[in-house]
Design a protein around this motif. Sequence first.
Motif, short mmCIF file in Angstrom:
data_model
loop_
_atom_site.label_atom_id
_atom_site.label_comp_id
_atom_site.label_asym_id
_atom_site.label_seq_id
_atom_site.Cartn_x
_atom_site.Cartn_y
_atom_site.Cartn_z
N THR A 105 0.87 -1.17 0.00
CA THR A 105 0.00 0.00 0.00
C THR A 105 0.90 1.22 0.00
OG1 THR A 105 -1.79 -1.10 1.20
CG2 THR A 105 -1.73 1.30 1.30
N LYS A 150 -6.07 0.30 -6.95
CA LYS A 150 -7.14 1.30 -6.85
C LYS A 150 -6.63 2.51 -6.08
CE LYS A 150 -9.25 -0.99 -2.83
NZ LYS A 150 -10.49 -1.59 -2.29
N LEU A 151 -7.17 3.66 -6.46
CA LEU A 151 -6.72 4.93 -5.91
C LEU A 151 -7.85 5.60 -5.14
CD1 LEU A 151 -4.61 7.30 -5.84
CD2 LEU A 151 -5.61 8.06 -8.03
N SER A 152 -7.54 6.06 -3.93
CA SER A 152 -8.49 6.85 -3.15
C SER A 152 -7.75 8.03 -2.54
CB SER A 152 -9.14 6.00 -2.06
OG SER A 152 -8.17 5.50 -1.15
N PHE A 153 -8.51 8.96 -1.95
CA PHE A 153 -7.90 10.17 -1.43
C PHE A 153 -8.41 10.48 -0.03
CE2 PHE A 153 -7.85 10.57 -6.03
CZ PHE A 153 -6.53 10.91 -6.27
N ALA A 176 -2.90 10.68 -1.19
CA ALA A 176 -3.34 9.65 -2.14
C ALA A 176 -2.99 8.29 -1.55
CB ALA A 176 -2.64 9.84 -3.48
N ARG A 201 -6.10 -4.19 -5.80
CA ARG A 201 -7.53 -4.55 -5.86
C ARG A 201 -7.78 -5.93 -5.29
NH1 ARG A 201 -10.31 -0.90 -9.00
NH2 ARG A 201 -9.02 0.40 -10.36
N ASP A 219 -4.80 15.18 -8.30
CA ASP A 219 -5.50 13.90 -8.22
C ASP A 219 -5.80 13.32 -9.60
OD1 ASP A 219 -7.21 16.30 -7.96
OD2 ASP A 219 -8.86 14.89 -8.17
N LYS A 239 -7.75 17.40 -1.44
CA LYS A 239 -7.26 16.02 -1.54
C LYS A 239 -5.76 16.04 -1.28
CE LYS A 239 -10.82 14.48 -4.78
NZ LYS A 239 -11.12 14.09 -6.19
N LYS A 258 -4.44 9.79 -11.06
CA LYS A 258 -5.39 8.75 -11.48
C LYS A 258 -5.03 8.23 -12.87
CE LYS A 258 -10.32 7.79 -11.89
NZ LYS A 258 -11.70 8.34 -11.74
#
Length: 303
Positions: A258, A283-286, A297, A302, A268, A294, A272
Amino acid sequence: MDKKLEMHELTLNTLMKYTMSHLMIIESITDETEAYIESELILSHIFEAEFIDLRIDFTKYIHIFDIKKLNRILIRRISGEPLAYIISVKYFWNHPFSVGYGVLIPRNETELLVEYGILEIKKIMHDKNKINVVDVGTGSGAIIISIAKNIKKSSNINFFAIDNSEYALRFCRENVKKSFLDDKIDIISSNLLDELHVTPHLIFANLPYIDRDNMSNLQKEIRLAEPREALDGGTDGIELIVELLKQLSVSSNRSFCTIMLEIGIDQDKKLKHIINKIMPGFKLSFIHDYQEIKRIAVIRSRN
């Protein structure tokens, strides 16, 4: 100095007023709260004491007061030198870190990375008996040290602090030693992950993310005093971030990792696009900061 300090009326209050009145003319200090905080730090440095101790009994310390030393500090600060470089310390996560010219001054907003990083480690530890936690671009070591100090039962965690600046690593080593973490944190001189020879389970990175075209818009004291290589993120602001992700994209161990990155405003969408292109299995989240920007990151497999 143009403002006089009457020595026969010396109290902590008069010293605070004197110091604040000079700091308020500095362009980067926008309100009295900032001037008050810096004044506390300066006086604590002058008297070599915690400010709370000065408040409790100022008479114990008054005999060591040096007006010339205070004025020298104020002159340097007014000329545009960052306070952290003048007093050789920056508080981060409520801990004093040694800093100096050649190493980036830790920012308050980066504490968000520590806060969520600790939570992430706890999640990972539910599934793994032993993990490797890596801080890339560690600088003074503020991130990895703050995390290591605040993780209970950390005997199953190996911490690694990486930087390509040997000068910055001097400060990191000093801060690790002062924090009594010599046996917990391995310090590695490396370009990103080149010299890391273990499988990383969690990577923190606060790499340069200022667009090169925007470097001239930074505050003068940042632009002229802090190391450019710790700020300049290249033409798109994420040059080193992309290089790090490319290293991970060809690693056979990437699915176990991670990544938590501090990013700049409006980066962002760029990130992406890069993730979809070179790390399609992730997978990308903020995580938003307190201004709803934001700021962090988070990149996860997945699987």
